[in-house]
Design a protein around this motif. Sequence first.
Motif, PDB file in Angstrom:
ATOM      1  N   TRP A  74       0.854  -1.193   0.000  1.00 36.49           N
ATOM      2  CA  TRP A  74       0.000   0.000   0.000  1.00 36.49           C
ATOM      3  C   TRP A  74       0.879   1.229   0.000  1.00 36.49           C
ATOM      4  O   TRP A  74       1.840   1.308   0.767  1.00 36.49           O
ATOM      5  CB  TRP A  74      -0.902   0.009   1.237  1.00 36.49           C
ATOM      6  N   GLN A  75       0.539   2.190  -0.851  1.00 38.53           N
ATOM      7  CA  GLN A  75       1.282   3.454  -0.875  1.00 38.53           C
ATOM      8  C   GLN A  75       0.451   4.505  -1.603  1.00 38.53           C
ATOM      9  O   GLN A  75      -0.497   4.159  -2.330  1.00 38.53           O
ATOM     10  CB  GLN A  75       2.651   3.293  -1.543  1.00 38.53           C
ATOM     11  N   PRO A  76       0.803   5.781  -1.448  1.00 35.24           N
ATOM     12  CA  PRO A  76       0.116   6.819  -2.236  1.00 35.24           C
ATOM     13  C   PRO A  76       0.408   6.605  -3.716  1.00 35.24           C
ATOM     14  O   PRO A  76       1.546   6.326  -4.100  1.00 35.24           O
ATOM     15  CB  PRO A  76       0.738   8.129  -1.736  1.00 35.24           C
ATOM     16  N   LEU A  77      -0.624   6.732  -4.531  1.00 36.44           N
ATOM     17  CA  LEU A  77      -0.470   6.573  -5.971  1.00 36.44           C
ATOM     18  C   LEU A  77       0.009   7.881  -6.591  1.00 36.44           C
ATOM     19  O   LEU A  77      -0.239   8.963  -6.045  1.00 36.44           O
ATOM     20  CB  LEU A  77      -1.802   6.150  -6.599  1.00 36.44           C
ATOM     21  N   ARG A  78       0.698   7.772  -7.728  1.00 39.25           N
ATOM     22  CA  ARG A  78       1.119   8.968  -8.449  1.00 39.25           C
ATOM     23  C   ARG A  78      -0.122   9.699  -8.949  1.00 39.25           C
ATOM     24  O   ARG A  78      -1.177   9.102  -9.156  1.00 39.25           O
ATOM     25  CB  ARG A  78       2.010   8.593  -9.645  1.00 39.25           C
ATOM     26  N   TRP A  81      -2.991  -0.211  -3.833  1.00 44.78           N
ATOM     27  CA  TRP A  81      -2.062  -1.332  -3.861  1.00 44.78           C
ATOM     28  C   TRP A  81      -1.201  -1.171  -5.105  1.00 44.78           C
ATOM     29  O   TRP A  81      -1.703  -0.976  -6.211  1.00 44.78           O
ATOM     30  CB  TRP A  81      -2.816  -2.657  -3.908  1.00 44.78           C
ATOM     31  N   VAL A  82       0.100  -1.250  -4.913  1.00 45.70           N
ATOM     32  CA  VAL A  82       1.057  -1.140  -6.015  1.00 45.70           C
ATOM     33  C   VAL A  82       1.826  -2.450  -6.090  1.00 45.70           C
ATOM     34  O   VAL A  82       2.361  -2.926  -5.087  1.00 45.70           O
ATOM     35  CB  VAL A  82       2.032   0.034  -5.792  1.00 45.70           C
ATOM     36  N   ARG A  83       1.848  -3.029  -7.290  1.00 41.37           N
ATOM     37  CA  ARG A  83       2.600  -4.264  -7.540  1.00 41.37           C
ATOM     38  C   ARG A  83       3.568  -3.985  -8.678  1.00 41.37           C
ATOM     39  O   ARG A  83       3.160  -3.590  -9.768  1.00 41.37           O
ATOM     40  CB  ARG A  83       1.641  -5.391  -7.913  1.00 41.37           C
ATOM     41  N   GLU A  84       4.853  -4.163  -8.407  1.00 42.78           N
ATOM     42  CA  GLU A  84       5.881  -3.995  -9.419  1.00 42.78           C
ATOM     43  C   GLU A  84       6.579  -5.329  -9.642  1.00 42.78           C
ATOM     44  O   GLU A  84       6.990  -5.978  -8.671  1.00 42.78           O
ATOM     45  CB  GLU A  84       6.888  -2.924  -8.996  1.00 42.78           C
ATOM     46  N   PHE A 124       9.313  -4.248 -17.399  1.00 41.72           N
ATOM     47  CA  PHE A 124       8.994  -3.858 -16.027  1.00 41.72           C
ATOM     48  C   PHE A 124       7.512  -3.507 -16.012  1.00 41.72           C
ATOM     49  O   PHE A 124       7.053  -2.737 -16.865  1.00 41.72           O
ATOM     50  CB  PHE A 124       9.819  -2.642 -15.593  1.00 41.72           C
ATOM     51  N   ALA A 125       6.757  -4.092 -15.105  1.00 49.82           N
ATOM     52  CA  ALA A 125       5.314  -3.828 -15.038  1.00 49.82           C
ATOM     53  C   ALA A 125       4.952  -3.257 -13.672  1.00 49.82           C
ATOM     54  O   ALA A 125       5.419  -3.738 -12.641  1.00 49.82           O
ATOM     55  CB  ALA A 125       4.526  -5.105 -15.311  1.00 49.82           C
ATOM     56  N   ARG A 126       4.098  -2.241 -13.705  1.00 46.92           N
ATOM     57  CA  ARG A 126       3.580  -1.625 -12.478  1.00 46.92           C
ATOM     58  C   ARG A 126       2.068  -1.627 -12.578  1.00 46.92           C
ATOM     59  O   ARG A 126       1.490  -1.039 -13.495  1.00 46.92           O
ATOM     60  CB  ARG A 126       4.109  -0.194 -12.350  1.00 46.92           C
ATOM     61  N   SER A 127       1.432  -2.295 -11.620  1.00 43.50           N
ATOM     62  CA  SER A 127      -0.025  -2.386 -11.580  1.00 43.50           C
ATOM     63  C   SER A 127      -0.508  -1.752 -10.289  1.00 43.50           C
ATOM     64  O   SER A 127       0.062  -1.993  -9.220  1.00 43.50           O
ATOM     65  CB  SER A 127      -0.468  -3.848 -11.634  1.00 43.50           C
ATOM     66  N   VAL A 128      -1.562  -0.943 -10.394  1.00 44.97           N
ATOM     67  CA  VAL A 128      -2.086  -0.245  -9.221  1.00 44.97           C
ATOM     68  C   VAL A 128      -3.607  -0.312  -9.198  1.00 44.97           C
ATOM     69  O   VAL A 128      -4.256  -0.381 -10.236  1.00 44.97           O
ATOM     70  CB  VAL A 128      -1.619   1.231  -9.181  1.00 44.97           C
ATOM     71  N   ALA A 129      -4.149  -0.311  -7.995  1.00 41.15           N
ATOM     72  CA  ALA A 129      -5.602  -0.286  -7.790  1.00 41.15           C
ATOM     73  C   ALA A 129      -5.884   0.508  -6.521  1.00 41.15           C
ATOM     74  O   ALA A 129      -5.130   0.429  -5.541  1.00 41.15           O
ATOM     75  CB  ALA A 129      -6.157  -1.704  -7.662  1.00 41.15           C
ATOM     76  N   GLY A 130      -6.974   1.283  -6.537  1.00 41.91           N
ATOM     77  CA  GLY A 130      -7.361   2.069  -5.371  1.00 41.91           C
ATOM     78  C   GLY A 130      -7.748   1.189  -4.198  1.00 41.91           C
ATOM     79  O   GLY A 130      -8.306   0.101  -4.375  1.00 41.91           O
ATOM     80  N   ARG A 131      -7.457   1.657  -2.998  1.00 37.93           N
ATOM     81  CA  ARG A 131      -7.670   0.869  -1.779  1.00 37.93           C
ATOM     82  C   ARG A 131      -9.124   0.424  -1.609  1.00 37.93           C
ATOM     83  O   ARG A 131      -9.408  -0.747  -1.432  1.00 37.93           O
ATOM     84  CB  ARG A 131      -7.227   1.660  -0.545  1.00 37.93           C
ATOM     85  N   GLU A 132     -10.051   1.367  -1.652  1.00 37.06           N
ATOM     86  CA  GLU A 132     -11.457   1.041  -1.372  1.00 37.06           C
ATOM     87  C   GLU A 132     -12.013   0.049  -2.391  1.00 37.06           C
ATOM     88  O   GLU A 132     -12.636  -0.945  -2.031  1.00 37.06           O
ATOM     89  CB  GLU A 132     -12.309   2.307  -1.341  1.00 37.06           C
ATOM     90  N   ALA A 133     -11.808   0.329  -3.667  1.00 32.65           N
ATOM     91  CA  ALA A 133     -12.350  -0.545  -4.714  1.00 32.65           C
ATOM     92  C   ALA A 133     -11.731  -1.932  -4.643  1.00 32.65           C
ATOM     93  O   ALA A 133     -12.425  -2.944  -4.811  1.00 32.65           O
ATOM     94  CB  ALA A 133     -12.117   0.070  -6.085  1.00 32.65           C
ATOM     95  N   LEU A 134     -10.442  -2.012  -4.361  1.00 28.26           N
ATOM     96  CA  LEU A 134      -9.776  -3.314  -4.290  1.00 28.26           C
ATOM     97  C   LEU A 134     -10.270  -4.098  -3.081  1.00 28.26           C
ATOM     98  O   LEU A 134     -10.555  -5.295  -3.184  1.00 28.26           O
ATOM     99  CB  LEU A 134      -8.258  -3.134  -4.230  1.00 28.26           C
TER     100      LEU A 134
END
Length: 191
Positions: free
Chosen positions: A58-62, A78-81, A93-103
């Motif tokens: 978990w981290q702040p998204l760009r 959620w950030v997955r690299e 290199f892949a970076r996948s992100v999803a908002g906390r509440e929706a995830l």
Amino acid sequence: MTQHTPSAADASWLAREQLDTLPTAQVLDWLFNQDSLTRRLTRLSHDRFSVVPSAEGWQPLRDDECSALDLPPGSEGWVREVYLLGQDEPWVFARSVAGREALRDSGLHMDALGTRSLGELLFSNPAFDRGALRVRRYPAQWLPVQARTEGLWARRSRFSRGTLGILVAEVFLPAFWVALNAADLNNEEPS
């Protein structure tokens, strides 16, 4: 985990028709191909494909990610690299992100993927709709230190299922283009 707050100019993910200068046909094919990148890389690598997680949590998204996911600036997600390897070399290199509440409300457990490809999971689940592919030259400061190279092509799309949006960015590393060119020289069919 890479962290960087981009300026408005950094947030320029473009559709094909918005590109000022078109890359080669080969680069365009890999940037805008709608098929599963995992499947294409598996074929190109002669089934020597693997996923190596680099960082997740978990981290702040760009800001550009928040905007693409319709979240307020500074939202946490959620950030997955990961690195997508072909023939034991990092090709993407892949970076996948999803908002906390929706995830949290989705029942999808991105934290349990391990070495499984998120892209393959999304492509195998017909409940997910894929949005338009957008591309850009990926800022080196957004890459992990060991992969920092200026001017690498990247593509990004949003996968949606109900209120859940997952933004998947894929950056083509130099070793990928070397492998692709070698396959072309050997008259192999990479796509």
